[in-house]
Motif scaffolding. Structure first.
Motif, mmCIF file in Angstrom:
data_model
loop_
_atom_site.group_PDB
_atom_site.id
_atom_site.type_symbol
_atom_site.label_atom_id
_atom_site.label_comp_id
_atom_site.label_asym_id
_atom_site.label_seq_id
_atom_site.Cartn_x
_atom_site.Cartn_y
_atom_site.Cartn_z
ATOM 1 N N LYS A 69 0.848 -1.187 0.000
ATOM 2 C CA LYS A 69 0.000 0.000 0.000
ATOM 3 C C LYS A 69 0.886 1.240 0.000
ATOM 4 C CE LYS A 69 -3.924 1.963 2.450
ATOM 5 N NZ LYS A 69 -4.786 1.813 3.616
ATOM 6 N N LEU A 70 0.665 2.131 -0.947
ATOM 7 C CA LEU A 70 1.521 3.299 -1.090
ATOM 8 C C LEU A 70 1.169 4.389 -0.097
ATOM 9 C CD1 LEU A 70 1.839 3.646 -4.948
ATOM 10 C CD2 LEU A 70 3.269 2.392 -3.361
ATOM 11 N N SER A 71 2.191 5.078 0.355
ATOM 12 C CA SER A 71 2.037 6.229 1.233
ATOM 13 C C SER A 71 2.381 7.465 0.413
ATOM 14 C CB SER A 71 3.001 6.094 2.416
ATOM 15 O OG SER A 71 2.937 7.222 3.227
ATOM 16 N N TRP A 72 1.518 8.478 0.462
ATOM 17 C CA TRP A 72 1.686 9.680 -0.354
ATOM 18 C C TRP A 72 2.116 10.844 0.518
ATOM 19 C CZ3 TRP A 72 1.175 9.020 -5.530
ATOM 20 C CH2 TRP A 72 0.574 7.827 -5.926
ATOM 21 N N ASN A 73 2.900 11.751 -0.047
ATOM 22 C CA ASN A 73 3.239 12.984 0.666
ATOM 23 C C ASN A 73 1.990 13.840 0.776
ATOM 24 O OD1 ASN A 73 6.005 12.479 1.056
ATOM 25 N ND2 ASN A 73 6.364 12.931 -1.093
ATOM 26 N N LYS A 74 1.800 14.463 1.919
ATOM 27 C CA LYS A 74 0.580 15.219 2.203
ATOM 28 C C LYS A 74 0.597 16.640 1.661
ATOM 29 C CE LYS A 74 0.906 13.459 6.597
ATOM 30 N NZ LYS A 74 0.665 13.510 8.014
ATOM 31 N N ASP A 75 1.667 17.050 1.010
ATOM 32 C CA ASP A 75 1.816 18.441 0.590
ATOM 33 C C ASP A 75 0.712 18.917 -0.348
ATOM 34 O OD1 ASP A 75 4.135 18.279 2.026
ATOM 35 O OD2 ASP A 75 5.390 17.931 0.269
ATOM 36 N N LEU A 117 -0.695 -2.408 -10.572
ATOM 37 C CA LEU A 117 -1.217 -1.212 -9.909
ATOM 38 C C LEU A 117 -2.689 -1.459 -9.630
ATOM 39 C CD1 LEU A 117 -1.426 1.856 -9.173
ATOM 40 C CD2 LEU A 117 -1.726 2.278 -11.602
ATOM 41 N N GLU A 118 -3.103 -1.285 -8.365
ATOM 42 C CA GLU A 118 -4.504 -1.451 -7.985
ATOM 43 C C GLU A 118 -5.019 -0.166 -7.364
ATOM 44 O OE1 GLU A 118 -4.793 -6.170 -6.879
ATOM 45 O OE2 GLU A 118 -4.243 -4.775 -5.281
ATOM 46 N N LEU A 119 -6.176 0.274 -7.818
ATOM 47 C CA LEU A 119 -6.859 1.438 -7.260
ATOM 48 C C LEU A 119 -8.003 0.918 -6.403
ATOM 49 C CD1 LEU A 119 -7.032 4.523 -7.271
ATOM 50 C CD2 LEU A 119 -8.478 4.357 -9.284
ATOM 51 N N LEU A 120 -7.964 1.239 -5.100
ATOM 52 C CA LEU A 120 -8.938 0.708 -4.149
ATOM 53 C C LEU A 120 -9.884 1.787 -3.649
ATOM 54 C CD1 LEU A 120 -6.022 -0.861 -3.640
ATOM 55 C CD2 LEU A 120 -7.411 -2.035 -1.976
ATOM 56 N N VAL A 163 -3.940 3.175 -3.050
ATOM 57 C CA VAL A 163 -3.266 2.553 -4.180
ATOM 58 C C VAL A 163 -2.343 1.467 -3.654
ATOM 59 C CG1 VAL A 163 -1.656 2.939 -6.080
ATOM 60 C CG2 VAL A 163 -3.349 4.680 -5.520
ATOM 61 N N LYS A 164 -2.348 0.318 -4.339
ATOM 62 C CA LYS A 164 -1.450 -0.779 -3.969
ATOM 63 C C LYS A 164 -0.649 -1.204 -5.200
ATOM 64 C CE LYS A 164 -2.818 -4.016 -1.051
ATOM 65 N NZ LYS A 164 -3.611 -5.093 -0.427
ATOM 66 N N VAL A 165 0.574 -1.635 -4.949
ATOM 67 C CA VAL A 165 1.419 -2.224 -5.986
ATOM 68 C C VAL A 165 1.980 -3.537 -5.436
ATOM 69 C CG1 VAL A 165 2.058 -0.031 -7.050
ATOM 70 C CG2 VAL A 165 3.471 -0.941 -5.223
ATOM 71 N N ASP A 166 2.342 -4.439 -6.334
ATOM 72 C CA ASP A 166 2.925 -5.706 -5.892
ATOM 73 C C ASP A 166 4.363 -5.543 -5.430
ATOM 74 O OD1 ASP A 166 0.796 -7.361 -6.077
ATOM 75 O OD2 ASP A 166 1.417 -8.346 -7.922
ATOM 76 N N LYS A 167 5.123 -4.782 -6.175
ATOM 77 C CA LYS A 167 6.556 -4.679 -5.919
ATOM 78 C C LYS A 167 6.970 -3.220 -5.785
ATOM 79 C CE LYS A 167 7.354 -8.963 -8.387
ATOM 80 N NZ LYS A 167 6.026 -9.291 -8.815
ATOM 81 N N PHE A 168 6.941 -2.712 -4.547
ATOM 82 C CA PHE A 168 7.263 -1.303 -4.310
ATOM 83 C C PHE A 168 8.687 -0.967 -4.730
ATOM 84 C CE2 PHE A 168 8.964 2.178 -1.824
ATOM 85 C CZ PHE A 168 8.028 3.157 -2.072
ATOM 86 N N GLN A 169 9.601 -1.926 -4.637
ATOM 87 C CA GLN A 169 11.004 -1.624 -4.932
ATOM 88 C C GLN A 169 11.198 -1.119 -6.353
ATOM 89 O OE1 GLN A 169 9.840 -4.745 -4.431
ATOM 90 N NE2 GLN A 169 10.904 -6.262 -5.693
ATOM 91 N N TYR A 170 10.229 -1.341 -7.246
ATOM 92 C CA TYR A 170 10.353 -0.867 -8.618
ATOM 93 C C TYR A 170 9.699 0.498 -8.851
ATOM 94 C CZ TYR A 170 11.870 -5.631 -9.590
ATOM 95 O OH TYR A 170 12.547 -6.817 -9.592
ATOM 96 N N VAL A 171 8.966 1.031 -7.875
ATOM 97 C CA VAL A 171 8.371 2.366 -8.039
ATOM 98 C C VAL A 171 9.504 3.385 -8.047
ATOM 99 C CG1 VAL A 171 6.838 4.108 -7.050
ATOM 100 C CG2 VAL A 171 6.200 1.694 -6.949
#
Length: 191
Positions: A69-75, A117-120, A163-171
């Protein structure tokens, strides 16, 4: 050959309506894609505007998370949307246009790699994109892959978007940090 009266005309009428519906749906899809492209370009263009004192530039996905699960900057959070526990939380009911775009950088291993990429919405997968890169036997090379999702959805107050991704290391959070975007636009209010 004997053809009953009216059968040719009714066949053309049915076919014509089918073509009309197909053409209308195609044009509507093109319009949504064009609007989404313009919105993404506008969001990217606003980054060149100087930031007021005390604010930081937008950075897209947070770098120090290695989860699905991705974490986004709040700016970039504005009125009508709250950020809580890596989710965007809707504050006003209505139709929302949601855009997610992620840039991946894959240094090809000796096997193929699946990027997803999954949009939840409220923890339920609403849209999903899957692509396989690095064909087996490929030499060690870098592949840049962009995955995008667009969604028009009616949302209620306290609806969560993530948003979720399978392999964060590639983002890719270094080369193109501003290419990683999760945008939500209120299309039509319920009030």
């Amino acid at each position: 050959m004997h053809v009953p009266a009216g059968s040719v005309t009714s066949h053309w009428g049915t076919t014509g309506r089918g073509y009309f519906c197909f053409t209308t749906a195609s044009l509507a899809l093109c319009l949504v894609f064009a609007v989404a492209t313009i919105m993404v370009l506008v969001v990217q263009k606003t980054d060149s505007i100087p930031n007021p004192p005390g604010q930081f530039p937008l950075k897209g996905v947070s770098k120090h998370i290695n989860k699905t699960k991705l974490s986004w900057n709040k700016d970039g959070i504005i009125h009508g949307v709250r950020y809580q526990d890596e989710n965007l939380v809707i504050q006003f009911p209505g139709w929302y246009f949601i855009i997610c775009q992620l840039q991946f950088l894959v240094k090809c291993p000796e096997h193929s790699v699946d990027l997803k990429l999954e949009l939840l919405i409220n923890k339920d997968v609403k849209k999903q994109t899957l692509v396989t890169v690095c064909e087996s036997g490929a030499q060690a090379k870098n592949i840049y892959q962009n995955l995008s999702q667009f969604l028009l959805e009616h949302l209620q107050v306290n609806t969560t978007i993530s948003v979720k991704v399978d392999k964060f290391q590639y983002v890719d959070t270094n080369t193109f940090p501003l290419e990683n975007v999760l945008s939500i636009f209120l299309y039509s209010s319920s009030d």
